[in-house]
Write a protein that holds these residues in place. Structure first.
Motif, PDB file in Angstrom:
ATOM      1  N   TYR A 240       1.009  -1.141  -0.138  1.00  0.00           N
ATOM      2  CA  TYR A 240      -0.092  -0.057  -0.259  1.00  0.00           C
ATOM      3  C   TYR A 240       0.780   1.106  -0.185  1.00  0.00           C
ATOM      4  O   TYR A 240       0.798   1.531  -0.571  1.00  0.00           O
ATOM      5  CB  TYR A 240      -1.218   0.165   1.289  1.00  0.00           C
ATOM      6  CG  TYR A 240      -2.090  -1.270   1.025  1.00  0.00           C
ATOM      7  CD1 TYR A 240      -2.987  -1.094   0.343  1.00  0.00           C
ATOM      8  CD2 TYR A 240      -2.173  -2.076   1.362  1.00  0.00           C
ATOM      9  CE1 TYR A 240      -4.240  -1.908  -0.104  1.00  0.00           C
ATOM     10  CE2 TYR A 240      -3.115  -3.231   1.613  1.00  0.00           C
ATOM     11  CZ  TYR A 240      -4.074  -2.443   0.665  1.00  0.00           C
ATOM     12  OH  TYR A 240      -5.311  -3.677   0.726  1.00  0.00           O
TER      13      TYR A 240
ATOM     14  N   GLY B  36      -6.306  -8.025   8.096  1.00  0.00           N
ATOM     15  CA  GLY B  36      -7.233  -7.736   7.171  1.00  0.00           C
ATOM     16  C   GLY B  36      -7.806  -9.096   6.628  1.00  0.00           C
ATOM     17  O   GLY B  36      -6.377  -9.107   5.928  1.00  0.00           O
TER      18      GLY B  36
ATOM     19  N   THR C 293      -9.829  -8.395   0.054  1.00  0.00           N
ATOM     20  CA  THR C 293      -9.766  -7.488  -0.833  1.00  0.00           C
ATOM     21  C   THR C 293      -9.969  -5.889  -0.098  1.00  0.00           C
ATOM     22  O   THR C 293     -10.722  -5.441   0.092  1.00  0.00           O
ATOM     23  CB  THR C 293     -10.444  -7.261  -2.316  1.00  0.00           C
ATOM     24  OG1 THR C 293      -9.831  -8.575  -2.560  1.00  0.00           O
ATOM     25  CG2 THR C 293      -8.978  -6.421  -3.389  1.00  0.00           C
ATOM     26  N   PHE C 294      -8.859  -5.042   0.252  1.00  0.00           N
ATOM     27  CA  PHE C 294      -9.036  -4.018   0.400  1.00  0.00           C
ATOM     28  C   PHE C 294      -8.626  -2.873  -0.675  1.00  0.00           C
ATOM     29  O   PHE C 294      -7.077  -2.920  -1.008  1.00  0.00           O
ATOM     30  CB  PHE C 294      -8.322  -3.552   1.976  1.00  0.00           C
ATOM     31  CG  PHE C 294      -9.389  -4.405   3.066  1.00  0.00           C
ATOM     32  CD1 PHE C 294     -10.201  -4.536   4.028  1.00  0.00           C
ATOM     33  CD2 PHE C 294      -8.668  -5.901   2.961  1.00  0.00           C
ATOM     34  CE1 PHE C 294     -11.038  -4.715   4.703  1.00  0.00           C
ATOM     35  CE2 PHE C 294      -9.639  -6.643   4.094  1.00  0.00           C
ATOM     36  CZ  PHE C 294      -9.968  -5.730   4.944  1.00  0.00           C
ATOM     37  N   THR C 295      -9.188  -2.051  -0.161  1.00  0.00           N
ATOM     38  CA  THR C 295      -8.541  -0.644  -1.908  1.00  0.00           C
ATOM     39  C   THR C 295      -7.732   0.055  -1.264  1.00  0.00           C
ATOM     40  O   THR C 295      -7.671   0.649  -1.755  1.00  0.00           O
ATOM     41  CB  THR C 295     -10.004  -0.003  -2.269  1.00  0.00           C
ATOM     42  OG1 THR C 295     -10.463   0.378  -0.718  1.00  0.00           O
ATOM     43  CG2 THR C 295     -10.689  -1.161  -2.530  1.00  0.00           C
TER      44      THR C 295
ATOM     45  N   GLN D  77      -5.752   0.786   2.603  1.00  0.00           N
ATOM     46  CA  GLN D  77      -4.381   0.743   3.745  1.00  0.00           C
ATOM     47  C   GLN D  77      -5.201   0.711   5.182  1.00  0.00           C
ATOM     48  O   GLN D  77      -6.183   1.025   5.430  1.00  0.00           O
ATOM     49  CB  GLN D  77      -3.618   0.790   3.946  1.00  0.00           C
ATOM     50  CG  GLN D  77      -2.447   0.585   5.060  1.00  0.00           C
ATOM     51  CD  GLN D  77      -1.019   1.541   4.804  1.00  0.00           C
ATOM     52  OE1 GLN D  77      -0.619   2.211   4.441  1.00  0.00           O
ATOM     53  NE2 GLN D  77       0.358   0.243   5.583  1.00  0.00           N
ATOM     54  N   LEU D  78      -5.359  -0.954   5.453  1.00  0.00           N
ATOM     55  CA  LEU D  78      -5.562  -0.633   6.995  1.00  0.00           C
ATOM     56  C   LEU D  78      -5.200   0.166   7.747  1.00  0.00           C
ATOM     57  O   LEU D  78      -4.077   0.444   7.966  1.00  0.00           O
ATOM     58  CB  LEU D  78      -5.429  -2.184   7.407  1.00  0.00           C
ATOM     59  CG  LEU D  78      -6.390  -3.056   7.138  1.00  0.00           C
ATOM     60  CD1 LEU D  78      -5.894  -4.527   7.386  1.00  0.00           C
ATOM     61  CD2 LEU D  78      -7.773  -2.965   6.943  1.00  0.00           C
TER      62      LEU D  78
ATOM     63  N   PHE E 269     -10.278  -7.263  10.345  1.00  0.00           N
ATOM     64  CA  PHE E 269     -11.280  -6.885   9.326  1.00  0.00           C
ATOM     65  C   PHE E 269     -11.316  -7.463   8.735  1.00  0.00           C
ATOM     66  O   PHE E 269     -10.279  -8.049   7.537  1.00  0.00           O
ATOM     67  CB  PHE E 269     -11.049  -5.463   9.146  1.00  0.00           C
ATOM     68  CG  PHE E 269     -10.722  -4.229   9.733  1.00  0.00           C
ATOM     69  CD1 PHE E 269     -11.827  -3.487   9.988  1.00  0.00           C
ATOM     70  CD2 PHE E 269      -9.085  -4.076  10.102  1.00  0.00           C
ATOM     71  CE1 PHE E 269     -11.338  -2.254  10.436  1.00  0.00           C
ATOM     72  CE2 PHE E 269      -9.679  -3.590  11.337  1.00  0.00           C
ATOM     73  CZ  PHE E 269     -10.605  -1.962  11.565  1.00  0.00           C
TER      74      PHE E 269
ATOM     75  N   LYS F 274     -13.965  -9.343   4.871  1.00  0.00           N
ATOM     76  CA  LYS F 274     -14.616  -8.826   3.971  1.00  0.00           C
ATOM     77  C   LYS F 274     -15.098  -9.899   3.501  1.00  0.00           C
ATOM     78  O   LYS F 274     -15.212 -11.323   3.252  1.00  0.00           O
ATOM     79  CB  LYS F 274     -13.464  -8.392   2.764  1.00  0.00           C
ATOM     80  CG  LYS F 274     -13.441  -6.963   3.104  1.00  0.00           C
ATOM     81  CD  LYS F 274     -14.028  -6.205   2.134  1.00  0.00           C
ATOM     82  CE  LYS F 274     -13.663  -4.133   2.647  1.00  0.00           C
ATOM     83  NZ  LYS F 274     -14.310  -3.930   2.016  1.00  0.00           N
TER      84      LYS F 274
END
Length: 390
Positions: free
Chosen positions: A238, A261, A264-266, A268-269, A284, A286
């Protein structure tokens, strides 16, 4: 006289039949012909009439100092490179221009043209390949295998580079780094305890420590960073230039400073785990979780809903409850639909709240039952009074 002539002829015949190795070469040799000795004596080689090398009966090569004829020099083995120095020992060198500057140290092995060519001191290093550890000046227990591996490495201990150009272009000063694969950690200048397995991974990083990588071309363009773990292929952090404390496994498990997490995270956590609702979380996920069992710990400070049954608990009357519902469209303390969608719900707190509402409902039922029993008794008394009056 006749006997003398016969004896002379015999001697001349023996001499004529004796075999020698000629300067111009020999013809008619067989597999049994050899250069050497047939007794327990060494085979000696000389130049300028001074002994330079011999092979002992036990098969060991012994070399003599090339500048001082007769000075024993039997602790190094040099073919095509090396430098004779009385303070070096147990070094093995094979390759033109290899190990030509060493003044102190031992136990080094250099195989390949220009391998360890500028090393002046160091012990127990191994370099295999053209230009491997070419500019290294010192250090111990380093291993370079592959053309240009650890080529510009300066000083350090316990570094391992395997593959063409592995840790090859950076002027590294550091310890305990491992790079396996073409150009892995290629430009590293400073750092310790990095382990990178995979071609082109961490290629551009110049400074960083405690990074772990398994896979091809991960974090290829970052220039610095520490304490990262990447497993997979073609992973882009990220933070694309200087990531720290990032985790990425196959782009489906990610992490940031201990916050994990799954999915798929768009973006950064959050580094501190603080979600949009202001609460702090460590995981986290999804797209949901499916499991056969979930157990939630209840801290004593959070309490449980049994306080509803305490004698001093103020229970909202049904009339007040009815007015609240008519006005707000939901039970007291329960989040609205909008709030639940925006902020989600906290599983533990929601279960405690639902239990509280069930216990309040139970109290209302108990109260209603008491009233019903009382009313029933009054009705029975009235019926009895009516019958007696008739």
């Amino acid at each position: 006289m006749k006997k003398t002539i016969i004896l002379l002829a015999a001697v001349l015949g023996i001499t004529a039949n004796a075999q020698t190795w000629n300067l111009a070469g020999n013809a008619g040799t067989t597999a049994t012909d050899f250069i050497g000795t047939t007794d327990a004596q060494p085979l000696i080689f000389k130049t300028n009439n001074a002994e330079k090398m011999k092979i002992n009966p036990d098969g060991r090569f012994i070399f003599f100092n090339v500048n001082t004829p007769g000075q024993l020099w039997d602790k190094n083995l040099f073919f095509g490179g090396g430098i004779n120095n009385a303070t070096t020992f147990n070094n093995a060198v094979f390759g033109m221009g290899a190990f030509t500057q060493n003044t102190v140290g031992g136990g080094n092995t250099a195989l390949g043209t220009n391998s360890m060519s500028l090393m002046t001191s160091g012990e127990i290093n191994v370099s295999v390949g053209f230009n491997s550890m070419r500019n290294t000046q010192g250090g111990s227990s380093n291993v370079a295998v592959g053309m240009n591996s650890l080529e510009y490495f300066q000083n350090g201990n316990g570094n391992v580079g395997v593959g063409t150009g592995a840790m090859g272009a950076g002027s590294l000063v550091g310890d305990s780094n491992v790079a396996v694969g073409l150009s892995a950690l290629r430009y590293l200048n400073s750092g310790n305890s990095n382990v990178v397995l995979g071609a082109e991974s961490f290629r551009a990083i110049s400074k960083g420590s405690n990074n772990i990588n398994v896979g091809f071309s991960n974090a290829r363009y970052i220039t610095s960073g520490s304490n990262n773990i990447f497993i997979g292929s073609n992973i882009t952090p990220y933070n694309t230039t200087s990531p720290n404390n990032e985790l990425n496994i196959g782009n489906w498990i990610v992490g940031n400073n201990g916050t994990i997490g799954i999915g798929t995270f768009t973006a950064q956590l959050p580094v501190d785990g603080i979600a949009p609702d202001g609460e702090k979380y460590k995981l986290f996920v999804k797209d949901g979780i499916r499991t056969e069992k979930v157990k939630v710990d209840i801290a004593a400070s959070n309490g449980w809903a049994d306080y509803v049954f305490e004698k001093d608990y103020k229970l909202m009357s049904l009339n007040d409850l009815s007015q609240f519902i008519n006005k707000n469209g939901h039970l007291p303390e329960v989040p609205t639909t909008k709030e639940a969608i925006e902020n989600g719900i906290e599983l533990k707190e929601m279960n405690i709240l639902l239990l509280k509402k069930v216990e309040e409902l139970t109290l209302h039922l108990i109260q209603q039952n008491k009233e019903l029993v009382s009313q029933k008794e009054e009705i029975q008394a009235l019926k009895k009074e009516i019958r007696s009056s008739n």
